[in-house]
Design an enzyme around this catalytic site. Structure first.
Site, PDB file in Angstrom:
ATOM      1  N   ASP A 211      -6.615   3.935  -2.281  1.00 40.27           N
ATOM      2  CA  ASP A 211      -6.795   3.547  -0.982  1.00 40.27           C
ATOM      3  C   ASP A 211      -8.107   3.518  -0.342  1.00 40.27           C
ATOM      4  O   ASP A 211      -8.631   2.701   0.315  1.00 40.27           O
ATOM      5  CB  ASP A 211      -5.726   4.434   0.024  1.00 40.27           C
ATOM      6  CG  ASP A 211      -5.890   5.825  -0.473  1.00 40.27           C
ATOM      7  OD1 ASP A 211      -6.726   6.288  -1.549  1.00 40.27           O
ATOM      8  OD2 ASP A 211      -5.594   6.358   0.547  1.00 40.27           O
TER       9      ASP A 211
ATOM     10  N   THR B 230       2.425  28.413  25.414  1.00 41.91           N
ATOM     11  CA  THR B 230       2.266  28.253  24.070  1.00 41.91           C
ATOM     12  C   THR B 230       2.100  26.976  23.812  1.00 41.91           C
ATOM     13  O   THR B 230       1.061  26.864  22.857  1.00 41.91           O
ATOM     14  CB  THR B 230       3.354  29.129  23.464  1.00 41.91           C
ATOM     15  OG1 THR B 230       3.535  30.579  23.864  1.00 41.91           O
ATOM     16  CG2 THR B 230       3.399  28.881  21.736  1.00 41.91           C
TER      17      THR B 230
ATOM     18  N   ASP C 155       0.924  -1.125  -0.141  1.00 43.35           N
ATOM     19  CA  ASP C 155      -0.034   0.049  -0.117  1.00 43.35           C
ATOM     20  C   ASP C 155       0.965   1.268   0.086  1.00 43.35           C
ATOM     21  O   ASP C 155       1.506   1.432   0.862  1.00 43.35           O
ATOM     22  CB  ASP C 155      -1.020   0.111   1.286  1.00 43.35           C
ATOM     23  CG  ASP C 155      -1.721   1.390   1.317  1.00 43.35           C
ATOM     24  OD1 ASP C 155      -1.934   2.017   0.427  1.00 43.35           O
ATOM     25  OD2 ASP C 155      -1.846   1.581   2.661  1.00 43.35           O
ATOM     26  N   ALA C 156       1.088   1.836  -1.155  1.00 39.51           N
ATOM     27  CA  ALA C 156       1.873   3.004  -1.433  1.00 39.51           C
ATOM     28  C   ALA C 156       1.139   4.151  -1.187  1.00 39.51           C
ATOM     29  O   ALA C 156       0.306   4.643  -1.988  1.00 39.51           O
ATOM     30  CB  ALA C 156       2.543   3.153  -2.748  1.00 39.51           C
TER      31      ALA C 156
ATOM     32  N   ASN D 178       0.791   8.668   0.427  1.00 38.05           N
ATOM     33  CA  ASN D 178       1.775   9.713   0.232  1.00 38.05           C
ATOM     34  C   ASN D 178       2.874   9.849   1.371  1.00 38.05           C
ATOM     35  O   ASN D 178       3.983  10.669   0.898  1.00 38.05           O
ATOM     36  CB  ASN D 178       0.877  11.054   0.067  1.00 38.05           C
ATOM     37  CG  ASN D 178       0.111  11.282  -0.831  1.00 38.05           C
ATOM     38  OD1 ASN D 178       0.458  11.333  -2.241  1.00 38.05           O
ATOM     39  ND2 ASN D 178      -1.331  11.157  -0.790  1.00 38.05           N
TER      40      ASN D 178
ATOM     41  N   GLY E   8      -9.102   7.693  -5.157  1.00 33.04           N
ATOM     42  CA  GLY E   8      -7.857   7.032  -4.739  1.00 33.04           C
ATOM     43  C   GLY E   8      -8.332   5.765  -4.269  1.00 33.04           C
ATOM     44  O   GLY E   8      -9.111   5.337  -4.016  1.00 33.04           O
TER      45      GLY E   8
ATOM     46  N   ASN F 270       3.870   7.179   3.534  1.00 31.46           N
ATOM     47  CA  ASN F 270       4.595   5.672   4.017  1.00 31.46           C
ATOM     48  C   ASN F 270       3.983   4.695   2.917  1.00 31.46           C
ATOM     49  O   ASN F 270       2.900   4.796   2.296  1.00 31.46           O
ATOM     50  CB  ASN F 270       4.354   5.303   5.204  1.00 31.46           C
ATOM     51  CG  ASN F 270       4.783   5.950   6.428  1.00 31.46           C
ATOM     52  OD1 ASN F 270       6.056   6.166   6.504  1.00 31.46           O
ATOM     53  ND2 ASN F 270       4.094   6.610   7.284  1.00 31.46           N
ATOM     54  N   VAL F 271       4.894   3.806   2.432  1.00 32.66           N
ATOM     55  CA  VAL F 271       4.473   2.752   1.993  1.00 32.66           C
ATOM     56  C   VAL F 271       4.536   1.516   2.671  1.00 32.66           C
ATOM     57  O   VAL F 271       5.839   1.113   3.491  1.00 32.66           O
ATOM     58  CB  VAL F 271       5.761   2.250   0.832  1.00 32.66           C
ATOM     59  CG1 VAL F 271       5.074   1.013  -0.123  1.00 32.66           C
ATOM     60  CG2 VAL F 271       5.823   3.490  -0.388  1.00 32.66           C
ATOM     61  N   VAL F 272       3.350   0.829   3.006  1.00 36.82           N
ATOM     62  CA  VAL F 272       3.377  -0.383   3.840  1.00 36.82           C
ATOM     63  C   VAL F 272       3.404  -1.592   3.019  1.00 36.82           C
ATOM     64  O   VAL F 272       2.709  -1.953   1.821  1.00 36.82           O
ATOM     65  CB  VAL F 272       1.881  -0.320   4.515  1.00 36.82           C
ATOM     66  CG1 VAL F 272       1.840  -1.448   5.422  1.00 36.82           C
ATOM     67  CG2 VAL F 272       1.940   1.113   5.237  1.00 36.82           C
TER      68      VAL F 272
END
Length: 259
Positions: free
Chosen positions: A110, A187, A6-7, A9, A108, A11-13
């Site tokens: 995914d 902050t 699964d590529a 934006n 997409g 990570n590629v798993v």
């Protein structure tokens, strides 16, 4: 065994499936120019560590939202596994769902794969929230048809924009705020409250509006790397399914006759 890739934006798993069981999974930062040889050096070593022989991988399926990465992943399959990679949504790996939107081809991979998996696993109308580089909300009806959705900036993108366009705000880590107060005393706390609780409010508000528009009870399924983080802060999710996309790829491969 099946190697599902699964590529995205960010990570590629890579995951190895034996039947419906996920034997191992790994991720590497997405780099569209990464070569097949670079992938192989990394992946073959991890397979060895897990005790999975290269020869055990008999099928490979790829889903990608990064078109430039596809070629090198296909070369990886050919050169190092002697396999022609299946590509989700192409040829005999069609999604086989009704994509009921104005431009079906723009959906997409995914999100389509998530729709396949979610409908196979959970009955009824569904809202699938995927916490990735972007946060997507997808409506899948009780027949499994994809009906549309929402694309919002991912929480890390939102934080990057905030820090990148202000001179004095520091980089902070995304986590559940330690205090229940939403009035920050410094902050960093104020930034975390704004980003985290603002994001929770967005999720809850958009899901409420989607449910009203659907007009029927709809289960909410969360996936993606930050799903567990937000599950601690809201009772919105009916299921948190971190492996939804990988399981969807397994379903598509099985339907195509691969295991």
């Amino acid at each position: 065994m099946l190697l599902a890739i699964d590529a995205g934006n960010t990570n590629v798993v890579f995951a190895v499936l034996e039947g419906s069981e996920i034997r191992a999974r790994w991720r590497i930062a997405t780099e569209a120019r990464r070569t097949a040889d670079e992938y192989a050096v990394w992946l073959l070593r991890l397979l060895e560590i897990e005790g999975i022989p290269r020869e055990a991988i008999t099928n490979i399926i790829v889903s990608t939202v990064v078109p430039r990465a596809l070629h090198n992943l296909q070369v990886l399959a050919n050169r190092y596994f002697d396999v022609d990679a299946m590509v989700a949504g192409q040829g005999n790996v069609a999604y086989a769902i009704d994509i009921d939107v104005d431009e079906p081809g723009s959906l997409g991979a995914d999100r389509a794969v998530n729709a396949v998996a979610a409908h196979a696993k959970y009955p009824g109308d569904l809202i699938v929230i995927d916490f990735g580089t972007a946060t997507t909300f997808d409506a899948i009806d009780f027949n499994g048809a994809y009906k549309g959705g929402i694309i919002a900036p991912g929480i890390n993108l939102s934080l990057d924009a905030l820090v990148g366009h202000t001179a004095m705000l520091p980089r902070i880590a995304i986590e559940v705020p330690k205090s229940n107060s939403i009035v920050g005393r410094n902050t960093e706390d104020q930034m975390l409250i704004g980003v985290f609780w603002g994001y929770v409010a967005m999720i809850e508000g958009l899901v409420s509006r989607m449910r009203s528009e659907i007009g029927r009870p709809a289960k909410v399924v969360a996936t993606g790397g930050l799903a567990i983080l937000f599950d601690e802060a809201t009772d919105l999710f009916d299921a948190v399914d971190a492996d939804l996309t990988i399981e969807g790829l397994g379903i598509l491969a099985s339907r195509a006759g691969a295991t």
